[in-house]
Design a protein around this motif. Sequence first.
Motif, PDB file in Angstrom:
ATOM      1  N   GLY A 154       0.810  -1.214   0.000  1.00 48.84           N
ATOM      2  CA  GLY A 154       0.000   0.000   0.000  1.00 48.84           C
ATOM      3  C   GLY A 154       0.846   1.267   0.000  1.00 48.84           C
ATOM      4  O   GLY A 154       0.423   2.310   0.487  1.00 48.84           O
ATOM      5  N   GLU A 155       2.073   1.150  -0.541  1.00 42.52           N
ATOM      6  CA  GLU A 155       2.999   2.283  -0.511  1.00 42.52           C
ATOM      7  C   GLU A 155       3.280   2.850  -1.901  1.00 42.52           C
ATOM      8  O   GLU A 155       4.166   3.703  -2.048  1.00 42.52           O
ATOM      9  N   LEU A 156       2.542   2.378  -2.881  1.00 42.70           N
ATOM     10  CA  LEU A 156       2.883   2.762  -4.241  1.00 42.70           C
ATOM     11  C   LEU A 156       2.741   4.264  -4.470  1.00 42.70           C
ATOM     12  O   LEU A 156       3.577   4.885  -5.127  1.00 42.70           O
ATOM     13  N   ALA A 157       1.695   4.850  -3.929  1.00 45.51           N
ATOM     14  CA  ALA A 157       1.476   6.292  -4.134  1.00 45.51           C
ATOM     15  C   ALA A 157       2.625   7.101  -3.542  1.00 45.51           C
ATOM     16  O   ALA A 157       3.095   8.073  -4.139  1.00 45.51           O
ATOM     17  N   ASP A 158       3.110   6.691  -2.357  1.00 44.76           N
ATOM     18  CA  ASP A 158       4.245   7.394  -1.747  1.00 44.76           C
ATOM     19  C   ASP A 158       5.506   7.156  -2.550  1.00 44.76           C
ATOM     20  O   ASP A 158       6.242   8.070  -2.891  1.00 44.76           O
ATOM     21  N   ASP A 159       5.722   5.882  -2.839  1.00 45.56           N
ATOM     22  CA  ASP A 159       6.978   5.466  -3.445  1.00 45.56           C
ATOM     23  C   ASP A 159       7.222   6.179  -4.764  1.00 45.56           C
ATOM     24  O   ASP A 159       8.343   6.512  -5.104  1.00 45.56           O
ATOM     25  N   THR A 160       6.155   6.395  -5.512  1.00 46.48           N
ATOM     26  CA  THR A 160       6.339   6.936  -6.854  1.00 46.48           C
ATOM     27  C   THR A 160       6.034   8.427  -6.899  1.00 46.48           C
ATOM     28  O   THR A 160       5.770   8.962  -7.955  1.00 46.48           O
TER      29      THR A 160
END
Length: 507
Positions: free
Chosen positions: A360-366
């Motif tokens: 659930g970290e994709l939005a942060d990660d990218t």
Amino acid sequence: MRRALLSAFALFAILAAPAHAAGGPSPGSPGLGDRLFPGLGNGGYDALHYDVDLRYATSAPTQPIDGTVTMVAQATQALSRFDLDFAGASVGAVAVNGQQVSFARVDGELVITPRAPIRNGDTFLVTVSHYVAVPTVPDNNDFSTEAFFYTPDGSATAGQPNFANYFLPSNDHPSDKATFDFRFDVPAGETAVANGVLAAKWTSRGRTHWAYVQRQPMATELVQLAVGNYDVTPDGVQSGVLVRDVTAKPITARILPDLQPFTGPQLAWLQARVGPYPFDLYGSLVVQADLGFALETQTLELIDTSWFDDFDQGVWEPTELHEMTHMWFGDSVSPKTWSDLWLNEGHASWYEFLYAEQKGELADDTQDYPDPTGYATFDELMKAVYAHGDQWRNDSGPVAAPSSADTLFDLQRYHGGALVLYALRQVVGAATFQRIERAWVQRYQGQSASTDDFIALASQISGRNLTGFLRDWLYGTKTPPMPGHPNWKVDQAVGNQRLARTVHGRR
Ligand SMILES: [Zn+2]
């Protein structure tokens, strides 16, 4: 008479011919002709092993290296002369097979003339004694200042792509991998760490000696030399892999809780997908700096405090996974040329994105990659990257043909590389895709491999000829249609934007 005259002409012809035409010794090429770094690496020999002996006289972080390196090499032609790459401050002496020889420094080349030519196929030793390399202040706008850099705690290295020769005379190209021994002689109380396993450590007369063995072949760009006020914290065996982390002492207590809980699960996550970890140990080196990148130095990835200070877990956790992925993709399997960098970054980004999505970290990660909004799912991210396809091909060159050394680390190699893998998975299916991935790191373990090698292996494993399909994706100036997603659209390219450079990037 006539016959004698002919003989004289024949003799003259032989003497006048260039030596190499007659198979005689000739100078090794000063570069390997890499299309992005033509002068990098050297021709005429294959480096097999480096024995690296380094003295740091004091404990000042700005302390230069007084180094002696012995390269074991095998000639691939008869050599009258050959080069190493070295751009450090000075060289004391050079010997070939133990005999002092003359040398010259020409730009970044150390030109060495042995006393007698070296025969093709012969193994020989080159010793560069008392070379000096001086660490610099890391400026994250200039990678060259971060090749051998110092922080408040000590020094460390980041040689990728063409800077290892700033601190190590070597055949500085990832197509020529070798094994390494490192020995450090530092003031007692100082810590010294390099790639590989600690083989010995002793203190005598106020000096501590550390010895490391990197027995799996390594590219020079992945050498790590960390000396200073560092803690080495063993973390046991995690998911079958020996782990130790190295942290600047003032930050150890703060950083380790962000590091150690994730290493074992991430090693398990990756091994489940791509197979056994390829080296003897793993860990992170955390320095107090803002380098602007994290780097996959072999067995000991380099990351700095800015990742933990300026970003939340949604960014640094997938970044750790990204660097770990490089141990398989980029380190164990090295790129044959720097144009093949997408093989490193496409795969590291692929697993980073999948991992971030699961957590659930994709939005942060990218964030900011490629658009500031972030994406909830991997598919959405890939769709957005796809939309940039033609623009990026225009700005940075095709995925496997960077337009220049300056665009090498553009998102085109990262997100663009992952997009090629996405297209491949769309065509062959998830199960076959994963078989290709596992076969790749197994087949080319410890070697250097090219984009064509990847295309050939993907074709072989999938049982279909993917040459045209993958070459269009990797070398085409237009983004091909995405299989299975006829509604995905490419934005029209709007001239040169140079928007695709990583700002705070992984490497
Ligand atoms: Zn990377």
